[in-house]
Design a protein around this motif. Structure first.
Motif, mmCIF file in Angstrom:
data_model
loop_
_atom_site.group_PDB
_atom_site.id
_atom_site.type_symbol
_atom_site.label_atom_id
_atom_site.label_comp_id
_atom_site.label_asym_id
_atom_site.label_seq_id
_atom_site.Cartn_x
_atom_site.Cartn_y
_atom_site.Cartn_z
ATOM 1 N N ASN A 70 0.822 -1.214 0.000
ATOM 2 C CA ASN A 70 0.000 0.000 0.000
ATOM 3 C C ASN A 70 0.854 1.261 0.000
ATOM 4 O O ASN A 70 0.563 2.214 -0.722
ATOM 5 N N PHE A 126 0.734 3.849 -2.973
ATOM 6 C CA PHE A 126 0.288 5.186 -2.609
ATOM 7 C C PHE A 126 1.334 6.245 -2.966
ATOM 8 O O PHE A 126 1.021 7.270 -3.571
ATOM 9 N N PHE A 146 -9.439 3.762 -1.510
ATOM 10 C CA PHE A 146 -8.113 4.096 -2.032
ATOM 11 C C PHE A 146 -8.167 5.324 -2.940
ATOM 12 O O PHE A 146 -7.372 6.245 -2.797
ATOM 13 N N ILE A 170 -6.487 9.079 -2.110
ATOM 14 C CA ILE A 170 -5.528 9.670 -3.049
ATOM 15 C C ILE A 170 -6.001 11.050 -3.478
ATOM 16 O O ILE A 170 -5.217 11.999 -3.534
ATOM 17 N N ALA A 220 -6.196 0.254 3.492
ATOM 18 C CA ALA A 220 -5.369 1.458 3.368
ATOM 19 C C ALA A 220 -4.316 1.491 4.463
ATOM 20 O O ALA A 220 -3.929 2.532 4.960
ATOM 21 N N THR A 229 -0.778 1.432 5.897
ATOM 22 C CA THR A 229 0.551 1.723 5.354
ATOM 23 C C THR A 229 1.619 1.469 6.422
ATOM 24 O O THR A 229 1.286 1.153 7.569
#
Lengths: 314, 296
Positions: free
Chosen positions: A91, A95, A178, A182, A267, A269
């Motif tokens: 991710n 990302f 996602f 973003i 999501a 990270t």
């Protein structure tokens, strides 16, 4: 003052390098006094934490007992035994690979377009694009805009126009999360790197354009590529560093928008993984290994892009 | 034709515009900027709209972007709620002001001193130190979060202002900007003549260098202030009396759907300050950033 003059008489001659340096250090000792406050704090709060984190990553440490050295075990566990960490890496990379370049390109093109405007309008439009990045937690308004009931703006209009017939759970549905984060990340990302480019466009020497026109530059694209970008390469480099570093640091926005942990880790990270082990489970050694990997990823990306940008102009 | 004849008299700005520019291209740029500018500004307008909505307009279908009967009631409610909190709101405001002012002042003074020495005094080791600063721009502070916490607790700084203020003194980006700006806008000749007249480096710094880099320290003030103003909940602080305005305001608004309007009002209060500060100082910031590029 007389002291300074005697200093100037000393010539390097055939002194050894060490001796020469020592004399220089003595001569400029006031400079060391001037940098001391900043650099003592800098070492204390930046250099030492990085080194300490690297060292701790080879240990197991729970804040209560003295760290125990376990060599590479943390790293082995991360890559072979921790499925969620692999999701986090994936991710984070996806990302960063999207937001970093996208934010950079948006900054570059908006800065270029804004530079074509008249000065007064230029200031206003700059403010419009820059404002989201300095307005604190205003990005939370997106959760209201995309709220999951029919009073959220997005849902209401999609229902009204008949695209959907029941509200979409925007920030809970893996399908949309996602893309939404973003969008929000890009919305807040036109910050300092954007200002750097705005300023960069303004300092390009105008006579270069006149000369370029004589040499057969035909349109604004050629002008950008052959004159403007090579001239403002220093700004392009700094701006890239800021954009890349930023693209790894959106963890707090994700937490604020979709919660901690995000539904089904969609999501999740590296920053979240770090927070989980460092801030909640107090496995400091393991968390330090995570931090070290994040550190290496950021530095690695920056050095790589730096190298690429250096080639583009030449 | 006239354009050609008056070429030398034309202001440069206008002349630049006339080469290699087509009307079609200009219109294209205006359209693109208008579309994206609209997208950028919509959430902000929506936030302001929400803060001005009377309660009944929150439940209108379809929802409105801008209220029909704008009211300041949400802001009044926000201030009433502030009055009800058990730690007086003036205390949160005091905390934020204290952190912002002391942190910003220390930041500007320390980084200016260091930037002056690095850019204007040729002492051994300065290039190495500056390289270190550039590398430190390549990662952000989340990386050192854990070790910072360990350090802070070993200093006994947990739950004190120090844990927030002192690290704010040494933001490397501040030093970086200041150094780049000093390098181009403080002329060596002036410094040299002051040195020959016997002025101390400290005096030269305050009397000559600092007045010449006014845009840069204004920029540093803005960047440091912006970060400190936005300090919210923080892992170093848990006493309610030491928490910031930003934290308090975000606590007020998270509870309950009936507070949507108040929450928006709080957001607007928080965003208005940095935006105003930027509007006032924009030209200084742009001027500083123009020297900020990475040369080597």
């Amino acid at each position: 003052m007389s002291k300074n003059k005697t200093d100037e008489v000393i010539i390097r001659g055939d002194m050894t390098k060490a001796k020469w340096t020592l004399i220089q250090i003595k001569k400029y000792r006031v400079a060391y006094l001037m940098i001391a406050p900043f650099f003592i704090l800098f070492f204390l709060f930046t250099v030492i934490p990085v080194v300490l984190s690297l060292l701790l990553s080879f240990t197991t440490f729970n804040l209560l007992e003295w760290p125990k050295f376990i060599f590479m075990d943390n790293y082995i566990r991360l890559f072979l035994d921790d499925e969620i960490f692999l999701i986090a890496i994936k991710n984070t990379l996806v990302f960063a690979a999207i937001t970093g370049p996208a934010s950079y390109m948006l900054s570059l093109f908006f800065a270029w377009f804004i530079n074509e405007l008249r000065p007064k309008i230029r200031a206003l439009v700059t403010l419009l694009f820059y404002a989201p990045s300095i307005s604190g937690s205003v990005y939370l308004i997106w959760t209201v805009f995309f709220s999951s009931d029919q009073y959220g703006f997005a849902n209401a209009w999609l229902i009204k126009t008949g695209v959907i017939n029941k509200p979409i759970l925007w920030f809970q549905d893996e399908k949309y999360i996602f893309a939404l984060i973003i969008a929000v990340a890009l919305w807040t990302s036109l910050g300092t790197s954007f200002l750097t480019l705005i300023a960069g466009f303004q300092v390009v020497d105008r006579t270069l354009y006149e000369a370029g026109a004589v040499d057969g530059i035909k349109n604004r694209w050629q002008e950008l590529w052959f004159i403007t970008l090579p001239t403002m390469r220093p700004q392009l480099m700094l701006s890239a560093i800021l954009a890349i570093t930023g693209s790894f640091g959106f963890g707090y926005i994700i937490t604020a928008l979709v919660g901690f942990p995000s539904p089904n880790y969609c999501a999740w990270t590296i920053v979240h993984h770090l927070e989980d082990y460092g801030g909640q489970r107090f496995e400091m050694g393991y968390a330090s290994a995570i931090a070290t990997i994040l550190f290496l990823m950021m530095i690695g990306c920056n050095l790589l892009v730096n190298k690429l940008l250096r080639k583009v102009g030449s | 034709m006239t354009l050609f004849k008056n070429k030398n008299k034309m202001p440069k700005e206008q002349f630049q515009r006339s080469i290699n520019r087509t009307v079609k291209g200009d219109i294209g740029i205006y359209i693109i900027l208008a579309i994206f500018g609209f997208l950028m500004v919509i959430p902000l307008v929506y936030a302001i709209g929400q803060s001005l909505k009377p309660l009944e307009e929150f439940w209108v279908f379809p929802p409105r972007l801008i209220p029909v009967n704008p009211t300041l009631k949400n802001f009044r409610d926000l201030f009433r709620l502030m009055g009800d909190s058990w730690v007086p709101f003036s205390r949160y405001i005091f905390n934020t002001v204290l952190i912002s002012v002391v942190g910003t002042a220390g930041n500007v003074i320390l980084s200016s001193y260091a930037a002056y020495a690095i850019s204007k005094i040729p002492f051994p080791g300065r290039t190495g130190l500056f390289k270190l600063i550039v590398y430190s721009l390549m990662f952000n502070s989340t990386v050192v979060g854990i070790t910072m916490f360990i350090l802070m607790s070993s200093f006994g700084w947990i739950d004190t202002y120090l844990a927030i203020i002192v690290p704010a003194f040494c933001t490397t980006f501040g030093l970086y900007l200041m150094k780049q700006f000093m390098e181009t806008s403080v002329t060596d000749a002036v410094l040299e003549s002051a040195r020959i007249e016997g002025a101390s480096e400290n005096k030269i710094f305050w009397k000559i260098a600092m007045p010449m880099v006014k845009p840069a320290w204004i920029t540093l003030i803005i960047f440091a202030f912006k970060d400190l103003w936005n300090v919210g909940s923080n892992m170093y602080i848990y006493s309610e009396q030491l928490k910031t305005f930003n934290y308090a305001i975000s606590q007020l608004v998270t509870s309950g759907i009936s507070r949507t309007g108040v929450s928006a009002a709080a957001t607007v209060v928080m965003m208005i300050v940095p935006i105003l500060v930027f509007v006032i100082t924009q030209s200084n910031i742009i001027q500083t950033m123009s020297t900020s590029g990475m040369k080597d």
